[in-house]
Design a protein around this motif. Structure first.
Motif, short mmCIF file in Angstrom:
data_model
loop_
_atom_site.label_atom_id
_atom_site.label_comp_id
_atom_site.label_asym_id
_atom_site.label_seq_id
_atom_site.Cartn_x
_atom_site.Cartn_y
_atom_site.Cartn_z
N LEU A 30 -12.16 -7.54 -35.38
CA LEU A 30 -11.01 -7.29 -34.52
C LEU A 30 -11.12 -8.18 -33.28
N ALA A 31 -9.98 -8.40 -32.63
CA ALA A 31 -10.00 -9.06 -31.33
C ALA A 31 -10.54 -8.09 -30.29
N GLN A 32 -11.25 -8.60 -29.29
CA GLN A 32 -11.84 -7.69 -28.28
C GLN A 32 -10.79 -6.89 -27.54
N PRO A 33 -9.62 -7.46 -27.22
CA PRO A 33 -8.58 -6.62 -26.58
C PRO A 33 -8.15 -5.44 -27.46
N THR A 34 -8.19 -5.64 -28.79
CA THR A 34 -7.82 -4.54 -29.70
C THR A 34 -8.84 -3.43 -29.62
N VAL A 35 -10.14 -3.78 -29.52
CA VAL A 35 -11.19 -2.78 -29.38
C VAL A 35 -10.98 -2.00 -28.08
N SER A 36 -10.70 -2.73 -26.99
CA SER A 36 -10.46 -2.06 -25.70
C SER A 36 -9.26 -1.13 -25.78
N LEU A 37 -8.20 -1.58 -26.46
CA LEU A 37 -7.00 -0.75 -26.61
C LEU A 37 -7.31 0.51 -27.41
N HIS A 38 -8.09 0.40 -28.46
CA HIS A 38 -8.46 1.57 -29.26
C HIS A 38 -9.15 2.62 -28.39
N ILE A 39 -10.09 2.18 -27.58
CA ILE A 39 -10.84 3.14 -26.76
C ILE A 39 -9.94 3.74 -25.69
N THR A 40 -9.09 2.92 -25.07
CA THR A 40 -8.18 3.42 -24.03
C THR A 40 -7.24 4.48 -24.62
N GLU A 41 -6.66 4.17 -25.78
CA GLU A 41 -5.73 5.13 -26.40
C GLU A 41 -6.43 6.40 -26.83
N LEU A 42 -7.68 6.27 -27.32
CA LEU A 42 -8.42 7.45 -27.74
C LEU A 42 -8.75 8.33 -26.54
N GLU A 43 -9.15 7.74 -25.46
CA GLU A 43 -9.45 8.52 -24.24
C GLU A 43 -8.18 9.18 -23.71
N ALA A 44 -7.05 8.47 -23.77
CA ALA A 44 -5.80 9.07 -23.30
C ALA A 44 -5.38 10.22 -24.21
N ARG A 45 -5.60 10.07 -25.51
CA ARG A 45 -5.23 11.12 -26.46
C ARG A 45 -6.04 12.38 -26.22
N LEU A 46 -7.34 12.21 -25.90
CA LEU A 46 -8.22 13.36 -25.70
C LEU A 46 -8.30 13.80 -24.23
N ASP A 47 -7.73 12.98 -23.34
CA ASP A 47 -7.81 13.27 -21.90
C ASP A 47 -9.26 13.46 -21.46
N ALA A 48 -10.11 12.49 -21.88
CA ALA A 48 -11.54 12.56 -21.55
C ALA A 48 -12.11 11.15 -21.52
N ARG A 49 -13.05 10.92 -20.61
CA ARG A 49 -13.77 9.65 -20.57
C ARG A 49 -14.84 9.68 -21.66
N LEU A 50 -14.83 8.67 -22.52
CA LEU A 50 -15.75 8.67 -23.66
C LEU A 50 -16.88 7.67 -23.51
N LEU A 51 -16.68 6.58 -22.75
CA LEU A 51 -17.68 5.53 -22.60
C LEU A 51 -17.80 5.12 -21.13
#
Length: 307
Positions: A30-51
């Motif tokens: 994957l492109a690195q921005p895609t990885v960053s987007l995945h983590i950002t969206e996952l944290e927003a979905r769970l409303d929690a800091r994951l990393l």
């Protein structure tokens, strides 16, 4: 809360395992921005800091660790589910429902199932002991995948019936009887008899054989279970006309002698299945059954009643 996205979860695990976004991007193609987007969206979905970033590495938070622990199990189960579907679609796994008479179950199906296990151990065969009429009805209703049925059968819409095997019908007699070398309708009609159930093809085949010689005997008992009939024959209760169930030189059960009828009687068997929608596992079982398609030595057709 929206459902978890498995791709985003897989990205989280890759970042946690490899320690950087760039390493995870390379591993996942994957492109690195895609990885960053995945983590950002996952944290927003769970409303929690994951990393969090610590000393040039990305480390999971306590919330991230909780998700990672459960996420590994979720991804394993998802991968297992995908593989199970793929195996089913390729016919490497699945359950096939087969209906057959007791005679075929006893004499032939064990060989078929042994060969199937050797070649396709992921396919499970569920066998039901059924008469031809019920087997065909269940195939038509979709509650049975394959029926081993007596022939001939009237055509039925949506069902394909192909000839499979022929079996010579033999006279099974108590060992103590003084029996002729070949059993005629006239001789057998004078003996105590055990018949199959009147609803079966074998019963009609038997009665046509007697009727052709002007005989109309009555049975002492009527059953639709070949093994039980053989037990009664061995006990001396009566004689019976049954398809030969001896394969590859097997010995007769104790207390029974077997004689060929004159004229000969032959039972013909067919394989019934739905004409459309046969899945891969059912296809493998049908292919294997076709390998066992052969004519038994000494089989004839002189007494087939044609119905």
């Amino acid at each position: 809360m929206r459902e978890l996205n498995l791709d985003q979860l897989r990205t989280l695990l890759a970042v946690a395992d490899l320690g950087t976004f760039s390493a995870a991007a390379r591993a996942l193609h994957l492109a690195q921005p895609t990885v960053s987007l995945h983590i950002t969206e996952l944290e927003a979905r769970l409303d929690a800091r994951l990393l969090v970033r610590e000393h040039r590495r990305v480390e999971p938070t306590a919330a991230g660790l909780a998700l990672i622990e459960r996420g590994r199990r979720l991804l394993r189960e998802a991968d297992d589910a995908v593989e199970a579907v793929r195996r089913q679609a390729r016919g490497l796994a699945g359950r096939v429902r087969v209906g057959s008479s007791t005679g075929v179950v006893v004499s032939l199906l064990p060989q078929v199932l042994q060969a199937l296990h050797a070649e396709h151990e992921g396919i499970e065969v569920e066998v039901s002991i059924l008469g031809s009429a019920e087997a065909l009805a269940r195939v038509a209703a979709g509650t049975l995948d394959i029926g081993v049925v007596a022939l001939p059968q009237p055509p039925q819409a949506g069902i394909r019936i192909a000839p499979w095997r022929t079996q010579p019908v033999m006279a099974y007699l108590p060992q103590r009887w003084q029996a002729p070398a070949r059993v005629t309708p006239e001789w057998l009609a004078q003996q105590p008899l055990i018949f199959n159930d009147p609803g079966t093809h074998l019963y009609r085949l038997t009665m046509a054989w007697f009727a052709a010689a002007g005989q109309s005997p009555r049975a002492r008992i009527e059953l639709n279970y070949d093994a039980a009939i053989q037990s009664l024959v061995a006990a001396g209760y009566g004689g019976a006309l049954l398809p030969s169930q001896l394969e590859d030189g097997a010995a007769l059960p104790a207390g029974i002698q077997m004689r060929p009828p004159s004229p000969r009687i032959t039972r013909r068997l067919g394989i019934a299945h739905r004409a459309r929608g046969v899945d891969g596992a059912t296809g493998h079982v049908l292919e294997l059954l076709n390998r066992f398609r052969r004519r038994r030595a000494g089989a004839g057709t002189s007494a087939d009643p044609g119905g």
